[in-house]
Design a protein around this motif. Structure first.
Motif, PDB file in Angstrom:
ATOM      1  N   MET A 138      12.264   7.659  -6.002  1.00 41.52           N
ATOM      2  CA  MET A 138      10.819   7.517  -6.133  1.00 41.52           C
ATOM      3  C   MET A 138      10.358   6.063  -6.189  1.00 41.52           C
ATOM      4  N   LYS A 139      11.181   5.143  -6.661  1.00 41.53           N
ATOM      5  CA  LYS A 139      10.779   3.733  -6.617  1.00 41.53           C
ATOM      6  C   LYS A 139      10.556   3.291  -5.174  1.00 41.53           C
ATOM      7  N   PHE A 145       2.918   4.526  -0.368  1.00 40.45           N
ATOM      8  CA  PHE A 145       1.587   5.097  -0.540  1.00 40.45           C
ATOM      9  C   PHE A 145       0.606   3.991  -0.907  1.00 40.45           C
ATOM     10  N   GLY A 146      -0.512   3.953  -0.188  1.00 38.55           N
ATOM     11  CA  GLY A 146      -1.535   2.953  -0.459  1.00 38.55           C
ATOM     12  C   GLY A 146      -2.902   3.454  -0.055  1.00 38.55           C
ATOM     13  N   ALA A 151       2.358   4.163   4.329  1.00 37.75           N
ATOM     14  CA  ALA A 151       2.862   2.976   5.033  1.00 37.75           C
ATOM     15  C   ALA A 151       3.586   2.113   4.005  1.00 37.75           C
ATOM     16  N   PRO A 152       4.518   1.269   4.429  1.00 41.44           N
ATOM     17  CA  PRO A 152       5.259   0.449   3.461  1.00 41.44           C
ATOM     18  C   PRO A 152       4.327  -0.471   2.676  1.00 41.44           C
ATOM     19  N   GLN A 153       4.537  -0.495   1.347  1.00 37.49           N
ATOM     20  CA  GLN A 153       3.659  -1.262   0.465  1.00 37.49           C
ATOM     21  C   GLN A 153       4.440  -2.216  -0.452  1.00 37.49           C
TER      22      GLN A 153
END
Length: 231
Positions: A138-139, A145-146, A151-153
């Protein structure tokens, strides 16, 4: 994911360190089973670190974070092979493809004076997070999520922390190889201290920036009262 100029500059510094490591890396060492095993693990750590920098340069932050644990594991295994492995361990490794449990390696290293308990402390602090990133926990997932959707955050601060950590482990791996080769570690220890000091300075500047931002947010959120006598 496109990187900002500060992150690209940090990647350049890490690549410069890669060049330094290459230039101060022994070309040969006296080979026996134990030494060869240690050098192989340390070399794997350096290879993974190089891959992390390539991935970050191309914006593949998820995969870069996933490789952090293999770098750490390879450094631990290399140090175990260098300082702790017995002849029986070497035979099992090469003849049967079997190594001791990772926790056992960490405990064995904890008894080695030269390591000063660093591997036990680092495992206690970072193992859970490293494993989460490596195995898509989950980390890792929540960093997809943004506000704009999935997309990668991964933040710029997290990326910088990753590079700082990998620079330290890269130097540890290089020092392990130099130690196996019987070389002097003075130059490498000085370089490691330089990297650690730079990280401390970056952390201090980051903390100061965060404090300024928090203060500005507090001031902006404070109700404004009219001067005495004004309606």
């Amino acid at each position: 994911m496109e990187s900002s100029p500060p992150i690209n500059a940090a990647i350049d510094r890490s690549l410069e360190l890669s060049q330094w490591i290459s230039e101060h890396h022994p070309a040969t060492f006296q080979s026996d089973g134990q030494n060869a095993l240690a050098v192989a693990f340390f070399s794997i750590a350096l290879d993974h670190r190089g891959a992390i920098l390539c991935l970050l340069r191309h914006g593949a932050r998820t995969s870069a974070f996933a490789l952090a644990r293999p770098v750490y594991e390879a450094c631990v295994k290399g140090s175990w092979a260098q300082h702790c492995a017995t002849e029986a361990d070497r035979i099992r490794a090469f003849d049967q493809g079997v190594l001791p449990a990772f926790d056992g390696m960490v405990r064995a290293l904890g008894k080695v004076k030269e390591t000063d308990g660093v591997f036990g402390r680092s495992k206690a602090m970072a193992w859970e997070a490293l494993s989460d990133y490596a195995h898509g926990g989950m980390k890792q997932v929540i960093r997809w999520f943004g506000a704009d959707g999935v997309a990668p955050q991964h933040s710029e601060t997290e990326v910088q922390e990753l590079m700082n950590l990998m620079d330290v482990y890269g130097l540890l791996a290089c020092m392990g190889i130099v130690g196996v080769a019987g070389g002097s570690l003075d130059l490498h220890a000085g370089k490691a201290q330089e990297v650690i000091d730079r990280h401390k300075q970056w952390k201090a500047e980051l903390r100061a920036s965060q404090e300024r931002s928090a203060l500005a947010a507090t001031i902006a959120g404070t109700p404004q009262h009219a001067p005495d006598g004004d309606i």
